[in-house]
Design a protein around this motif. Structure first.
Motif: not given
Length: 791
Positions: A379-388, A394-398, A431-443
């Motif tokens: 999931y790639k989320n780009d947020r438009y700050y000061d929209f309109g 535009k910055l990557r938010f998540s 047997n589980y192999t998990l590769n998890a990467n989460v980046k976020d600006r929320d809070r």
């Protein structure tokens, strides 16, 4: 309309030629699962049309008139049974696997049981809180979208309230408490647009045309099931036609375009069945969003037939999906996106298993499965700050990228010691192999001073862990009327090195052929969902996974039920239950949060760290079912659930869980009418009415949200408000044409969903553009449609 009418009339004229169909399959002993030879299979209503099963239990009954027909199966020493209202068409042979139960006392008279008794589970060890369902029901019921998960929402104990997802809420539990199994192998979330740790999604990747009759369990599962506290979906894939090739082409609004083929394989009685689907719901405008969803899936089951070293088969399923939410193309009322952001979603799911069945002696068998599963989502989320504004930025938010790989080994030994005793024992290793990467600006804070919240790595995992589950269980027919099941399940979780033993027991007593009572108890555990378990907390500037040593969540199930057969085709059932839950994850300081409230959305909380295993909860209720199995051209199903779902956070306050709807009522019915000159074609009407209490939610703290610039919920009043009641009425019309040419069959349907256009609430959320609280609604009136051609 005139052209459509003329087409229908011409098809009716083509189908006046009388044809017959075929029923074939295998007769097995229900306890030992071994084939039975010499059983007599007879067409009810025509005693002369009969056959017997061969040494491998196989049979073939030809010359069966088109339409709804029934067959009986009898053999000295076994309880006779029947399979009712088979849908005989010219397009496809009917393939069945029919279990027979050995008589308790061979001196007793053989009693013909009423119907195929779908009230009983396929798994003989499951005698409480279990419902057997057929693939035909998945496609028959109105409002189902050919989705097996939406089918079970019609059953007692299962609640719904969200048309956008097929999450299965069982008796007030979070959907994350579900276990999915295919051919005996646990699998990840088998839905399109799935995310790590969830068990539901907008569109199912499971093709009902490949499913066999399967079990759905809601409480006190047998000992072979583990790492789940809510429910079990135990699905089977059917085998292909072992005698001749058959094909199908279909198109539906939600399943999409499909092609399926099946037929014989080799000279040892092998067969294959495979299908591929491509979704096009976005083109129809029925997706519930302005964005264009793309999804496709393939499924297969290959049986290599009997050999000297046993029977081998390979099965699998793979699905992929993606959708782009572009703010400039999104309506402000869209429930999944916002105008000041762009979101890019992808997901995939795949499982493949190699199964080996080996006969040991005359009454025992060993089933072994080697499997591999893979699931992932981004999931790639780009947020438009000061929209309109002129300062729009535009910055990557998540940024989310999760991949899970799972290797599975399972083995199950089944032995019929006598007609009164059956035992099962086995082991499941994952047997589980998990590769998890989460980046976020929320809070997050603005540590670099650029005026924007920092993009922080909140999950960063590259590791593996194991879950080991041994089990043993037995079924004891103590008397002709009393059956007792008992077993023990073990579970080891390598992350916290915890090992638990779980006793399971169930008892059923038949007063007579029409009335029975049953009781079940089970102790169950489940690991906390991975997105919570591996969250990072920054301690002295360093990321630490402060949740990873949380205990397994513990749940005790108690259930008491009563079954009654009003008549040959009518059944009633009432169950009362209590579920006590402990060791859930809660905050280390007084708060309202609990991991029991997670799992009903596309994601999980990202700020709940340093949790402790001190949370509690309980679910209790009563359920009623009245069902008339399909016969005489019609069926009826009425289910009602009255329940309470509560939890306690670390502050010790008892609150409503978000799944505490309070009540659910379902009323379904359908009727078939024979049409055409020879009465070999069918027109059908199906309808469904559902109402349920609204879900509880945590209200938005508007002032705090305005001050912060992002949504803040009033956690002190967690789940303190309730949405309006959910209500929906669906009506479905269908028509089936049997061609005068062999192996030709057409089926059309149109399903008018939510025909009253009732407004059901989706969510109440904070609008950061208007600094207000907005209500977003679910899909209103929505027509579904489909066509199937078998040949």
């Amino acid at each position: 309309m005139k052209k459509i009418f003329l087409i229908i009339l011409s098809l009716l004229g083509l189908t006046s030629f009388a044809q017959t169909g075929v029923v074939k399959g295998k007769i097995i002993d229900k306890q030992s699962e071994k084939p039975i030879s010499g059983a007599v299979i007879m067409l009810i209503g025509n005693d002369e049309n009969q056959t017997t099963s061969d040494e491998e239990g196989n049979f073939k009954l030809s010359g069966i008139p088109l339409g709804r027909q029934s067959i009986s199966i009898s053999l000295t020493g076994y309880e006779s049974t029947s399979v009712s209202d088979l849908d005989i068409t010219t397009g496809k042979d009917n393939l069945l696997t029919i279990p027979l139960t050995e008589q308790f006392n061979t001196l007793d008279e053989i009693v013909v049981t009423a119907g195929s008794n779908k009230a009983k589970a396929i798994n003989k060890m499951a005698i409480v809180s279990t419902k057997q369902f057929s693939p035909e029901e998945v496609t028959r019921f109105s409002g189902g979208r050919s989705d097996v998960a939406r089918l079970v929402s019609n059953f007692a104990g299962v609640s719904t309230g969200d048309d956008s997802r097929n999450d299965i809420v069982v008796r007030g539990n979070s959907p994350s408490g579900m276990l999915w199994r295919i051919e005996g192998m646990p699998v990840p979330n088998p839905n399109h647009f799935a995310t790590l740790g969830t068990t539901g999604g907008p569109v199912s990747a499971l093709n009902p045309n490949l499913l066999a009759n399967s079990d759905f369990m809601t409480s006190a599962f047998p000992a072979e099931y583990g790492n789940a506290i809510a429910g079990v979906f135990d699905l089977g894939f059917r085998k292909g036609n072992p005698d001749e090739y058959e094909y199908m082409i279909s198109a539906g609004a939600y399943p999409g375009l499909e092609f399926m083929a099946e037929g014989p394989l080799g000279k040892k009685g092998g067969s294959f069945v495979a299908s591929a689907r491509y979704g096009f719901v976005g083109v129809t405008g029925l997706a519930g969003t302005d964005a264009q969803p793309n999804y496709s899936d393939v499924s297969f089951n290959v049986d290599f037939g009997k050999s000297k070293i046993g029977n081998f088969s390979i099965f699998g399923i793979y699905g992929t999906s993606d959708i782009d939410f572009l703010g400039k193309d999104i309506d402000k009322e869209d429930p999944f996106a916002a105008q000041d952001e762009d979101g890019y979603v992808t997901s995939l799911f795949g499982s493949v298993g190699l199964k080996h069945n080996l006969a040991i002696g005359s009454n025992s068998s060993l089933k072994t499965i080697l499997g591999y599963s893979n699931s992932g989502n981004t999931y790639k989320n780009d947020r438009y700050y000061d929209f309109g504004t002129p300062d729009e930025n535009k910055l990557r938010f998540s940024d989310v990228d999760n991949t899970e790989n799972r290797f599975t080994f399972s083995t199950l030994f089944n032995s019929k010691l006598s007609k009164k005793t059956t035992i099962r024992a086995g082991l499941l290793f994952e047997n589980y192999t998990l590769n998890a990467n989460v980046k976020d600006r929320d809070r997050q804070d603005d540590a670099d001073g650029d005026g924007y919240a920092d993009l922080v790595q909140i999950v960063d995992l590259d590791g593996n862990y194991n879950i080991v589950q041994p089990f043993a269980q037995g079924q004891f027919r103590l008397t002709e009327k009393l059956t007792f099941n008992a077993g023990i399940h073990g579970q080891y979780f390598s992350i916290n090195e915890q090992f638990v033993f779980e006793p399971r027991t169930a008892l059923t007593y038949a007063f007579n052929s029409s009335n029975s009572v049953n009781f079940g108890y089970g102790l169950h555990h489940q690991s906390v969902a991975a997105p919570i378990l591996f969250l990072n907390e920054f301690v002295n500037g360093n990321p630490v996974q402060t949740n990873k040593n949380l205990d397994l969540v513990q749940s005790q199930h108690y259930v008491l039920g009563y079954d009654v057969r009003f008549s040959k085709k009518w059944r009633g059932k009432v169950e009362v239950y209590y579920q006590d839950i402990s060791k859930a994850g809660v905050e280390s300081f007084p708060g309202s949060y609990s991991t029991l409230t997670e799992g009903a959305n596309f994601g999980y909380s990202i700020d709940k760290t340093s949790l402790v295993s001190k949370g509690k909860g309980h679910n209790q209720g009563i359920e009623f079912t009245v069902e008339k199995f399909f016969s005489e051209g019609y069926y009826t199903l009425f289910t009602t659930s009255l329940f309470e779902s509560k939890y306690k956070g670390s502050d010790g306050i008892e609150r409503n869980s978000p799944f505490n709807n309070g009540y659910v009522v379902n009323l379904l019915g359908g009727k078939e009418f024979k049409i055409g000159k020879a009465k070999k074609n069918v027109f059908s009407i199906d309808t469904k009415f559902t109402t349920a209490g609204g879900r509880y939610y945590t209200p938005v703290d508007l002032q705090a949200s305005n001050d912060a610039g992002y949504e803040i919920r009033d956690d002190a009043n967690a789940f303190g408000k309730q949405y309006d009641s959910y209500l929906r009425l669906d009506v479905k019309f269908g028509i089936k044409f049997n061609s005068k040419k062999k192996k030709r069959f057409h089926q059309f349907y149109i399903d008018l969903q939510n025909i009253t256009n009732h407004t059901n609430i989706f969510t109440m959320e904070y609008n950061r553009l208007t600094n207000s609280i907005n209500q977003k609604d679910q899909i209103g009136f929505s027509p579904d449609f489909g066509y199937k051609f078998q040949f």
